[in-house]
Design an enzyme around this catalytic site. Sequence first.
Site, mmCIF file in Angstrom:
data_model
loop_
_atom_site.group_PDB
_atom_site.id
_atom_site.type_symbol
_atom_site.label_atom_id
_atom_site.label_comp_id
_atom_site.label_asym_id
_atom_site.label_seq_id
_atom_site.Cartn_x
_atom_site.Cartn_y
_atom_site.Cartn_z
ATOM 1 N N ASP A 469 0.860 -1.172 0.000
ATOM 2 C CA ASP A 469 0.000 0.000 0.000
ATOM 3 C C ASP A 469 0.906 1.234 0.000
ATOM 4 O OD1 ASP A 469 -2.367 1.590 0.354
ATOM 5 O OD2 ASP A 469 -1.780 1.818 2.440
ATOM 6 N N ASP A 664 -1.605 -1.036 6.162
ATOM 7 C CA ASP A 664 -1.806 -0.593 7.542
ATOM 8 C C ASP A 664 -3.226 -0.158 7.847
ATOM 9 O OD1 ASP A 664 -1.700 1.784 6.005
ATOM 10 O OD2 ASP A 664 -1.207 2.926 7.804
ATOM 11 N N ASP A 668 -7.021 -1.953 3.762
ATOM 12 C CA ASP A 668 -6.034 -2.968 3.367
ATOM 13 C C ASP A 668 -6.376 -4.357 3.915
ATOM 14 O OD1 ASP A 668 -4.375 -1.117 2.037
ATOM 15 O OD2 ASP A 668 -3.509 -0.491 3.947
#
Length: 773
Positions: A469, A664, A668
């Site tokens: 990410d 995080d 996600d």
Amino acid sequence: MKSALESRPPRECEPDPCLARSVVDTLAEEPALEAVTIDRARQKISVATIGRTDVPRLTENIAGRIQKTYDAGLVEHCAVLQGKPDCETCAAPLSPLELKKITIRNEGDATTIARVTCPTAPKFWRWRDIPFPKVVPREIEIHDDDHAVDEWKAQLAAAVLCGVFGLAAAFALPAQFKIFGFVAAYIAGGFYTAGEVWERLQKRAIDVHFLMLFVAVVAAYLGAWAEGATLLFLFSLSGALEHYAMGRTQKEIRSLFRAAPKFATALDDQGREREVPVENLRAGMKLLIKPGAQFPVDAEISKGATAADESNLTGEATPVEKKIGDSVLAGTINLWGAVEIIATKPAAESALQKIITLIKEAQQQKAPAQLFADKFSTFYTYFVLGLSLAMYFVWWLALGYAPLKSVVESHSALYRAGTLLVVSSPCALVLSIPSAVLAAIAWGARHGILFRGGAAVEKLAEVNVVALDKTGTLTTGELRVETIESFPPGRENEIARLAYSLEKLSTHPLARAITRHGKQKQIEPLALDHFESVTGHGLRAKRNGNECLLGRREWLAQGERAKIISQVTATDAGFSEIWLAEGDLLGRIILRDDIRPQAASVIDELRHEGLRSVVLTGDRAATAEHLRAELKLDDVRAELKPEQKVEAIHELSGQGKHVAMIGDGVNDAPSLAAAYIGVAMGARGSDAALEQADVVLMHDKLENFLAAFRLSQRARRVIRQNLFISLGTVVVLVTFAMLGKIPLTIGVVGHEGSTVVVVMNSLRLLFGGTSKS
């Protein structure tokens, strides 16, 4: 006429020892559900549906039934979860009618329960993966007391006494006192082993401890006291080393956290102080934290300034400055300033408590190789007993050796059977995998890497694609206000005040940055009415009859504002902007999320390790391309929704890739669950991300992924070495024992020596570094 599946009345999701029956009930309740596959080794559940279906509800239903089966401690009663070929041995077997309506098929470690249907129907099924329940076996407990951590010391002392008494009896004591020396050696060496054997016999189970004690008694009966004492010495020594490894693991983990406070100083509305137990703290309570004290809960600074020592939680060696609006984490230390904080979570949901829970789960969840070894060793123990008994009769009745007492010409059948029993016992095999896995978990925990079980330790080394990410992973995730602009210039303070007044009611990452900025500047908020969030656009409210808007450029570019906004150049890649308007007031706030300083070197190291890097982000394409150029990424996919990230993971997995997803945030979590290995960033990661992650980088440092990957590779090498040592030793010694070419003493030294070598080899992981593989 309805089938037996369809006519069964729905029932509550109560714990049921028969998982097949639970799936049957689910099939009755969910017409679109066709099959369920449970893969125990990969810790994965797959469901097959046909036609339209409510996937979230179906997922919750199935996962809930399996979770309750685990939580109720009924796994050992379930044929499916134990991998048995059918349900006949189950504590609550299916009826013959139910078995006619479903099929139960076992393929390796996977079991599929499906409707009985036409052969072509499976071609139209759509398979989906759902997360395997995160479970902690009930029968295993974590011992946090000092006695458990230091238990190895008493066992090592007993082993040393066994060796001293044995040597004294063999070489120093007069002949008439030798027996007393050997008896003392037996008592010292067999004390802890006898206790463990008794506990298992009460449960009607036997294992290698029983074998060793049994062989020692047989050796004494044969007059081979020295061999028996040697066996008990080496076995008790390996047991002490095993407990040392376990105790060191516990100690390393406990050293991560200092003694948590039991009470906190709460402030009421009048500023009066009162002592409150930490477990009674709730979100929203105002607390006073004095210099040198720990922050008892996750909170936000509301008054004062200080610095926090977060080294025991995030691994940050440098004190972190804390001002109004900044977050503080439970378990970290307030260094110099008296501050007031507002609790954001109760103590039970703090970052510290989440990490402790993750570690405890990690210690108790076994690796696939260890699960196989446990099953194999149980079967193998009984096989060894049977083989030794059979060979006793072969040596006695077929080959004519003395049944009990050895003669000058040759050893007796009992002596040969005892030797075979010793050398073929699976002691080293039993310890080869768990000792390595626990040592790796302990090393990782000490260095800020939390593996959620042995499966994660093994699987991470197989990764060949790393998906990341952007926000909070490759970037710091902490947006900060870079610039405030008004059009025309001169009204920047009004823009800041309006933005703070609007965003303090929102939880968006942009809002957190603006709210923190407002608190630090001690801005007085405005009174607003009719606040609402406009999905995909921004926020709307009213003040004194005027409409206040905050949001995207495109949303505010209407009417008279459109001409002004169109003349303002958009922000560069790497920056974010948010526009505000109220009457004739118009402006924007520019925010920045910096790339982590270590990101470029980490991506470069991933490339050198042969790992492909792919960024999956919901951010703009221009920002993603800027990131690609800065970090030299292999692939970047931008403007992805959470479900599109999952599709990207599935696409890569379909190409035969083992994908590690690093993220995080809440968005996600689905990707972490879909990936081969999910990796969550730091103690500050969202609850959803931490729940789905297999590995947690507690220090909030991206470079720790490389350390985790290399540790996993080292652990796999050590496990393979241990298996080679343990199985190789058994093969060689059993071969010589079957030929009658090895004395009991050599068999004892060879077998128990391999056990000691295996444990010592595993301990290398506890003290090793993170050198490249």
